[in-house]
Design an enzyme around this catalytic site. Structure first.
Site, PDB file in Angstrom:
ATOM      1  N   ARG A  47      -7.846   7.252  29.157  1.00 12.36           N
ATOM      2  CA  ARG A  47      -6.531   7.033  28.522  1.00 12.36           C
ATOM      3  C   ARG A  47      -6.601   5.972  27.419  1.00 12.36           C
ATOM      4  O   ARG A  47      -5.689   5.170  27.251  1.00 12.36           O
ATOM      5  CB  ARG A  47      -5.481   6.614  29.567  1.00 12.36           C
ATOM      6  CG  ARG A  47      -5.214   7.618  30.640  1.00 12.36           C
ATOM      7  CD  ARG A  47      -4.540   8.874  30.103  1.00 12.36           C
ATOM      8  NE  ARG A  47      -4.202   9.773  31.202  1.00 12.36           N
ATOM      9  CZ  ARG A  47      -5.007  10.690  31.714  1.00 12.36           C
ATOM     10  NH1 ARG A  47      -6.228  10.844  31.213  1.00 12.36           N
ATOM     11  NH2 ARG A  47      -4.612  11.465  32.693  1.00 12.36           N
ATOM     12  N   GLU A  59       0.935   3.059  31.463  1.00  9.61           N
ATOM     13  CA  GLU A  59       0.261   4.014  30.571  1.00  9.61           C
ATOM     14  C   GLU A  59       0.959   4.184  29.213  1.00  9.61           C
ATOM     15  O   GLU A  59       0.296   4.146  28.181  1.00  9.61           O
ATOM     16  CB  GLU A  59       0.127   5.367  31.282  1.00  9.61           C
ATOM     17  CG  GLU A  59      -0.706   6.347  30.493  1.00  9.61           C
ATOM     18  CD  GLU A  59      -0.878   7.682  31.194  1.00  9.61           C
ATOM     19  OE1 GLU A  59      -1.427   7.718  32.316  1.00  9.61           O
ATOM     20  OE2 GLU A  59      -0.466   8.691  30.617  1.00  9.61           O
ATOM     21  N   SER A  94       3.176  10.314  33.712  1.00  5.70           N
ATOM     22  CA  SER A  94       2.602   9.274  34.577  1.00  5.70           C
ATOM     23  C   SER A  94       2.882   7.914  33.970  1.00  5.70           C
ATOM     24  O   SER A  94       2.527   7.665  32.809  1.00  5.70           O
ATOM     25  CB  SER A  94       1.094   9.446  34.698  1.00  5.70           C
ATOM     26  OG  SER A  94       0.820  10.720  35.204  1.00  5.70           O
TER      27      SER A  94
HETATM   28  C1  LIG Z   1       6.201  15.127  31.615  1.00  9.19           C
HETATM   29  C2  LIG Z   1       5.020  14.457  30.967  1.00  9.19           C
HETATM   30  C3  LIG Z   1       3.744  14.754  31.393  1.00  9.19           C
HETATM   31  C4  LIG Z   1       2.624  14.145  30.803  1.00  9.19           C
HETATM   32  N1  LIG Z   1       1.389  14.470  31.264  1.00  9.19           N
HETATM   33  C5  LIG Z   1       0.290  13.899  30.710  1.00  9.19           C
HETATM   34  C6  LIG Z   1      -1.026  14.234  31.187  1.00  9.19           C
HETATM   35  O1  LIG Z   1      -1.198  15.063  32.077  1.00  9.19           O
HETATM   36  N2  LIG Z   1      -2.080  13.623  30.621  1.00  9.19           N
HETATM   37  C7  LIG Z   1      -1.939  12.712  29.589  1.00  9.19           C
HETATM   38  O2  LIG Z   1      -2.949  12.202  29.123  1.00  9.19           O
HETATM   39  N3  LIG Z   1      -0.710  12.390  29.115  1.00  9.19           N
HETATM   40  C8  LIG Z   1       0.400  12.951  29.650  1.00  9.19           C
HETATM   41  N4  LIG Z   1       1.649  12.619  29.182  1.00  9.19           N
HETATM   42  C9  LIG Z   1       1.783  11.612  28.104  1.00  9.19           C
HETATM   43  C10 LIG Z   1       1.971  12.216  26.692  1.00  9.19           C
HETATM   44  O3  LIG Z   1       2.395  13.544  26.757  1.00  9.19           O
HETATM   45  C11 LIG Z   1       0.687  12.162  25.877  1.00  9.19           C
HETATM   46  O4  LIG Z   1       0.214  10.844  25.772  1.00  9.19           O
HETATM   47  C12 LIG Z   1       0.872  12.724  24.461  1.00  9.19           C
HETATM   48  O5  LIG Z   1      -0.371  12.865  23.813  1.00  9.19           O
HETATM   49  C13 LIG Z   1       1.794  11.874  23.596  1.00  9.19           C
HETATM   50  O6  LIG Z   1       2.061  12.594  22.424  1.00  9.19           O
HETATM   51  P1  LIG Z   1       3.311  12.283  21.508  1.00  9.19           P
HETATM   52  O7  LIG Z   1       3.159  13.126  20.266  1.00  9.19           O
HETATM   53  O8  LIG Z   1       4.556  12.443  22.250  1.00  9.19           O
HETATM   54  O9  LIG Z   1       3.032  10.752  21.132  1.00  9.19           O
HETATM   55  P2  LIG Z   1       4.089   9.574  20.937  1.00  9.19           P
HETATM   56  O10 LIG Z   1       4.704   9.248  22.247  1.00  9.19           O
HETATM   57  O11 LIG Z   1       4.997   9.877  19.819  1.00  9.19           O
HETATM   58  O12 LIG Z   1       3.116   8.393  20.512  1.00  9.19           O
HETATM   59  C14 LIG Z   1       2.198   7.859  21.428  1.00  9.19           C
HETATM   60  C15 LIG Z   1       1.270   6.890  20.685  1.00  9.19           C
HETATM   61  O13 LIG Z   1       0.478   7.618  19.744  1.00  9.19           O
HETATM   62  C16 LIG Z   1       0.688   7.123  18.420  1.00  9.19           C
HETATM   63  N5  LIG Z   1       0.651   8.299  17.524  1.00  9.19           N
HETATM   64  C17 LIG Z   1       1.400   9.428  17.627  1.00  9.19           C
HETATM   65  N6  LIG Z   1       1.045  10.310  16.675  1.00  9.19           N
HETATM   66  C18 LIG Z   1       0.064   9.717  15.951  1.00  9.19           C
HETATM   67  C19 LIG Z   1      -0.711  10.104  14.808  1.00  9.19           C
HETATM   68  N7  LIG Z   1      -0.566  11.310  14.230  1.00  9.19           N
HETATM   69  N8  LIG Z   1      -1.612   9.217  14.305  1.00  9.19           N
HETATM   70  C20 LIG Z   1      -1.785   7.996  14.881  1.00  9.19           C
HETATM   71  N9  LIG Z   1      -1.099   7.569  15.956  1.00  9.19           N
HETATM   72  C21 LIG Z   1      -0.180   8.425  16.485  1.00  9.19           C
HETATM   73  C22 LIG Z   1       2.033   6.431  18.456  1.00  9.19           C
HETATM   74  O14 LIG Z   1       2.126   5.441  17.454  1.00  9.19           O
HETATM   75  C23 LIG Z   1       2.024   5.844  19.851  1.00  9.19           C
HETATM   76  O15 LIG Z   1       1.274   4.666  19.846  1.00  9.19           O
HETATM   77  C24 LIG Z   1       2.794  13.216  29.752  1.00  9.19           C
HETATM   78  C25 LIG Z   1       4.099  12.913  29.297  1.00  9.19           C
HETATM   79  C26 LIG Z   1       5.204  13.542  29.892  1.00  9.19           C
HETATM   80  C27 LIG Z   1       6.582  13.223  29.380  1.00  9.19           C
END
Ligand SMILES: Cc1cc2nc3c(=O)[nH]c(=O)nc-3n(C[C@H](O)[C@H](O)[C@H](O)COP(=O)(O)OP(=O)(O)OC[C@H]3O[C@@H](n4cnc5c(N)ncnc54)[C@H](O)[C@@H]3O)c2cc1C
Length: 342
Positions: free
Chosen positions: A167, A338, A242
């Site tokens: 992570r 996380e 998580s």
């Molecule tokens: C129901 C649920 C289940 C989940 N299950 C998992 C799982 O099984 N495994 C897991 O690993 N995660 C899981 N997650 C967490 C999440 O989905 C992941 O971390 C996902 O990759 C976040 O993507 P996002 O586009 O929403 O990022 P955001 O929440 O918008 O951003 C997260 C971080 O990434 C940065 N960021 C976003 N886009 C970029 C970019 N293009 N360039 C540089 N930095 C960037 C942001 O600045 C921030 O620091 C889950 C979340 C939920 C709500």
């Protein structure tokens, strides 16, 4: 090319899956990566720090974001090359992750099936090295293009350059430095995909359906069914997945805990540490289903904190801190949060 619009005091509650109330000092959506220089010029004029936003599914917003929020909405995915044993595909940062995984499967490519149904965008997937059911993005990432705000240049990084860990990645460690623009994955033709079936109940689920020789698409369907049963859908109950990382403890400490709690799940790691299940510890401590106003711990999944309606980020964080303190007092184990806490 659409016109760039920079908005002030922009509400983010609909743009984070925890549905937490917060405003961005300035907000701009980037739908065309060729407009990046123009956006960066606007950010520099604003004098605000840059914050890159994807799907908002890994954020805990405890206050307004005093930043220039760059929302990545760029779209596009393509097959770059296809050989007998490896396929290279590329997607723009703003593509939604799960539909992208389904698209790779529909093209006949395997490799991402265990990562089905994870919310968020392609561009954010490398940030915390998303992982599920025994597969992490670092197992499949070929390379990515990113803007390095520190060196002010476009760079191409391979998986090793990203310094991936559990992570974690260089992007998470230096959040204001990188804008990931597009990501490339090395996948397999479906028939020769090495399937990862050992983690969680995937194999049981498939045998329940009488599928003896699963395809990557079968595994994706199994993962979706297992996740839908286990995790609340943020569209119905706001959450960020998580909430705590699974803690790593010295092997000695894990053995001492196992002597006290023989049913405790524990996973010895190659580096001599042992990974514990944060959800099990939280459930043992009696937090599952706990609710304080609109901030709570999910009734079926102790690892997931939920916002039942109008909780603030500060209330969610206060609940998280109470859980961290309690787990530390009971088990002498430190739980790390996380999501990115703002
Ligand atoms: C129901 C649920 C289940 C989940 N299950 C998992 C799982 O099984 N495994 C897991 O690993 N995660 C899981 N997650 C967490 C999440 O989905 C992941 O971390 C996902 O990759 C976040 O993507 P996002 O586009 O929403 O990022 P955001 O929440 O918008 O951003 C997260 C971080 O990434 C940065 N960021 C976003 N886009 C970029 C970019 N293009 N360039 C540089 N930095 C960037 C942001 O600045 C921030 O620091 C889950 C979340 C939920 C709500």
């Amino acid at each position: 090319m659409s016109q760039l619009i920079v908005r002030e005091a922009f509400a983010l509650s609909a743009l984070n899956t925890f549905a937490l109330p917060a405003q961005a000092a300035q907000y701009c959506a980037l739908s065309d990566s060729s407009q990046l220089p123009e956006v960066l010029a606007a950010q520099q004029r604003s004098g605000l720090a840059l914050f890159v936003l994807g799907g908002g599914s890994n954020l805990l917003l405890t206050q307004n974001l005093d930043a220039f929020v760059l929302h990545m909405t760029t779209q596009g995915k393509r097959v770059l090359s296809q050989q007998a044993d490896v396929v290279l595909v590329e997607a723009e940062a703003g593509e939604a992750w799960h539909p992208f995984v389904l698209w790779t499967l529909s093209q006949g490519f395997g490799g991402l099936e265990n990562l089905s149904l994870i919310p968020g965008t392609v561009g954010a997937a490398p940030v915390q090295n998303i992982g599920a059911y025994g597969v992490e993005i670092n197992d499949r990432l070929h390379s990515l293009d990113a803007w390095d705000c520190q060196q002010e240049q476009l760079v191409t990084l391979n998986a090793q350059d990203c310094a991936f860990a559990y992570r974690d990645s260089c992007f998470k460690r230096e959040p204001a430095r990188w804008i990931i623009l597009r990501v490339r994955f090395a996948l397999y033709p479906a028939a020769s995909t090495p399937l990862a079936l050992e983690y969680g109940p995937i194999r049981q689920h498939l045998s329940h359906l009488d599928i003896a020789q699963p395809t990557p698409a079968d595994v994706s369907r199994a993962v979706c069914a297992i996740r839908a049963e286990k995790l609340p859908d943020p569209r119905q109950l706001a959450n960020a997945g998580s909430f705590f990382k699974n803690p790593l403890v010295p092997a000695q400490q894990a053995l001492a805990l196992l002597a006290q709690y023989p049913a405790m799940p524990s996973y010895p790691q190659a580096d001599g540490q042992t990974k514990l299940a944060a959800g099990w510890l939280i459930e043992q401590a009696g937090w599952k289903g706990y609710r304080d106003g609109d901030a709570g711990v999910h009734a079926n999944q102790a690892l997931v904190l939920v916002n039942y309606g109008s909780a603030t980020g500060a209330q969610m964080k206060a609940l998280a801190q109470r859980i961290q303190t309690d787990i530390h007092e009971r088990f002498a184990v430190a739980l790390d949060i996380e999501p990115i806490v703002i």
